[in-house]
Design a protein around this motif. Sequence first.
Motif, short mmCIF file in Angstrom:
data_model
loop_
_atom_site.label_atom_id
_atom_site.label_comp_id
_atom_site.label_asym_id
_atom_site.label_seq_id
_atom_site.Cartn_x
_atom_site.Cartn_y
_atom_site.Cartn_z
N UNK A 77 0.84 -1.21 0.00
CA UNK A 77 0.00 0.00 0.00
C UNK A 77 0.87 1.26 0.00
N UNK A 78 1.98 1.24 0.74
CA UNK A 78 2.84 2.44 0.83
C UNK A 78 3.38 2.88 -0.52
N UNK A 79 3.57 1.90 -1.44
CA UNK A 79 4.19 2.23 -2.72
C UNK A 79 3.24 2.09 -3.92
N UNK A 80 1.95 1.84 -3.65
CA UNK A 80 0.99 1.58 -4.74
C UNK A 80 0.89 2.75 -5.72
N UNK A 81 1.10 3.97 -5.23
CA UNK A 81 0.97 5.14 -6.12
C UNK A 81 2.06 5.16 -7.19
N UNK A 82 3.12 4.38 -6.99
CA UNK A 82 4.21 4.37 -7.99
C UNK A 82 3.86 3.53 -9.22
N UNK A 83 2.68 2.91 -9.20
CA UNK A 83 2.27 2.09 -10.34
C UNK A 83 1.92 2.91 -11.57
N UNK A 84 1.59 4.18 -11.35
CA UNK A 84 1.11 4.98 -12.48
C UNK A 84 1.90 6.27 -12.66
N UNK A 85 2.06 6.65 -13.91
CA UNK A 85 2.79 7.88 -14.22
C UNK A 85 2.19 9.09 -13.51
N UNK A 86 0.82 9.16 -13.50
CA UNK A 86 0.20 10.39 -12.99
C UNK A 86 0.27 10.55 -11.47
N UNK A 87 0.58 9.47 -10.74
CA UNK A 87 0.68 9.63 -9.28
C UNK A 87 2.07 9.28 -8.78
N UNK A 88 3.00 9.11 -9.70
CA UNK A 88 4.30 8.60 -9.31
C UNK A 88 5.15 9.57 -8.50
N UNK A 89 5.13 10.83 -8.93
CA UNK A 89 6.11 11.75 -8.35
C UNK A 89 5.73 12.14 -6.92
N UNK A 90 6.55 11.75 -5.98
CA UNK A 90 6.34 12.11 -4.57
C UNK A 90 7.72 12.09 -3.93
N UNK A 91 8.22 13.27 -3.63
CA UNK A 91 9.59 13.34 -3.10
C UNK A 91 9.66 12.87 -1.64
N UNK A 92 10.80 12.34 -1.28
CA UNK A 92 11.08 11.98 0.12
C UNK A 92 11.60 13.20 0.86
N UNK A 93 11.38 13.26 2.17
CA UNK A 93 10.57 12.36 2.98
C UNK A 93 9.08 12.55 2.71
N UNK A 94 8.38 11.40 2.70
CA UNK A 94 6.94 11.41 2.44
C UNK A 94 6.19 11.15 3.74
N UNK A 95 5.03 11.77 3.87
CA UNK A 95 4.13 11.43 4.97
C UNK A 95 3.03 10.60 4.35
N UNK A 96 2.91 9.34 4.76
CA UNK A 96 1.92 8.46 4.16
C UNK A 96 0.83 8.08 5.15
N UNK A 97 -0.39 8.39 4.79
CA UNK A 97 -1.55 7.97 5.59
C UNK A 97 -2.09 6.70 4.96
N UNK A 98 -1.91 5.59 5.67
CA UNK A 98 -2.35 4.29 5.15
C UNK A 98 -3.64 3.89 5.87
N UNK A 99 -4.72 3.90 5.13
CA UNK A 99 -6.03 3.64 5.74
C UNK A 99 -6.74 2.49 5.01
N UNK A 100 -6.91 1.37 5.73
CA UNK A 100 -7.56 0.22 5.09
C UNK A 100 -8.54 -0.41 6.05
N UNK A 101 -9.00 -1.63 5.71
CA UNK A 101 -9.96 -2.31 6.57
C UNK A 101 -9.33 -2.81 7.85
N UNK A 102 -8.03 -3.04 7.82
CA UNK A 102 -7.37 -3.59 9.00
C UNK A 102 -6.37 -2.64 9.65
N UNK A 103 -6.01 -1.56 8.97
CA UNK A 103 -4.95 -0.68 9.47
C UNK A 103 -5.25 0.79 9.28
N UNK A 104 -4.78 1.59 10.24
CA UNK A 104 -4.82 3.05 10.11
C UNK A 104 -3.53 3.54 10.72
N UNK A 105 -2.64 3.98 9.87
CA UNK A 105 -1.31 4.32 10.35
C UNK A 105 -0.72 5.49 9.54
#
Length: 348
Positions: free
Chosen positions: A123-151
Amino acid sequence: MLAAIETSCDETSVAIFDIEKASLGNSFEKSLLSNIVSSQVLKHREYGGVVPELAAREHLVNLPTVFDEALKEAEIRSSDIKAVAVTSGPGLNVALVVGVSFAKALAWGLDAKLYEANHLEGHLFAHELEDNSFKADYPRLTLLVSGGHTVLVLVRSFRNYEILAETIDDAAGEAFDKSATLINLPYPGGPSLSKLADEGEAVFKFPIGVEKEANKFSFSGLKTAVHRQVKKEDLESETAVKNLAASTQDAIVRALILKTKQAAKEHNIKSLIVTGGVAANKKLREEAKNLAESLDIEYVSPSPKYCTDNAAMIGVCGIYQHLNNYPEAELSFSPKPRWPISELKCFE
Ligand code: KG4
Ligand code: ZN
């Protein structure tokens, strides 16, 4: 070619990548040849949630077909596969075992490399699958929200993570799903609740959990508040249901944005990423975008199809390991039903 396999919950998925075309620092759009997702949602609906044994049985039945479809769409043969990445955890043990056994047999039979993938890292790297959402410089703040996790994770680079906040009870997806059940919406509640929410008004101010502590999310109070309000409302009234849905969504999104804002201000970050099943939520995406704009940082979210569970994001974890010369998994490894992000370490 790399084959990626995902069976951690109720989606059976296989993706194929051309690893010759994959390079770190670019999106994986051109190297991703297929990504087949078979959802079991309807099988679990009558139980109001995922039944682990049923999920495992469905994976066992569906995985060979999904695998064949993925090969067909990618126009390759199984003998072309030189590496296999599989979700090893976290997830339902009985469900993970099916994908892991399949992956081991495949790697052994084809003499291919085998990599264990962490579902959350996917999930942390899923946005790198596509050209239009790929660019995200480090350090990144990632909000991971799913059915089992919120972090909330500070991502400095691949395998350099710091957990900034976590939920102390329900995950955001669970909060959507459980509230949806309370207002009589079909499982899974997230998508159905958010659809109705768009037509309603957030007239009830539901609580947003622990407001002061920046490192904690909590959604148990919301559940109680929704339950109390439901008792006062007439669920036959469309307006009442829409307003309950809008108010629930409003509280969850406010809680998520509040902690994200606190973390973003405290750390020197260059980009904000919102990912995981709940990141498919339109309102959350809008609010996250507004927050990033107000802080003058980049904002990206994967397309909804890559927010929810899929094998393509698992392939990304495999490719990162493969291209960084991480050691292969032993054929004797066991699935890891509990495998927190904090245990993922850089291989030197
Ligand atoms: O990432 P995911 O597919 O599976 C897990 O790893 O858990 O996330 C599933 C969760 C479910 O709780 C589902 O209700 C929620 O994501 N979800 C949504 C939306 N689409 C899926 N929640 C809110 N709004 C949505 N549009
Ligand atoms: Zn997931």
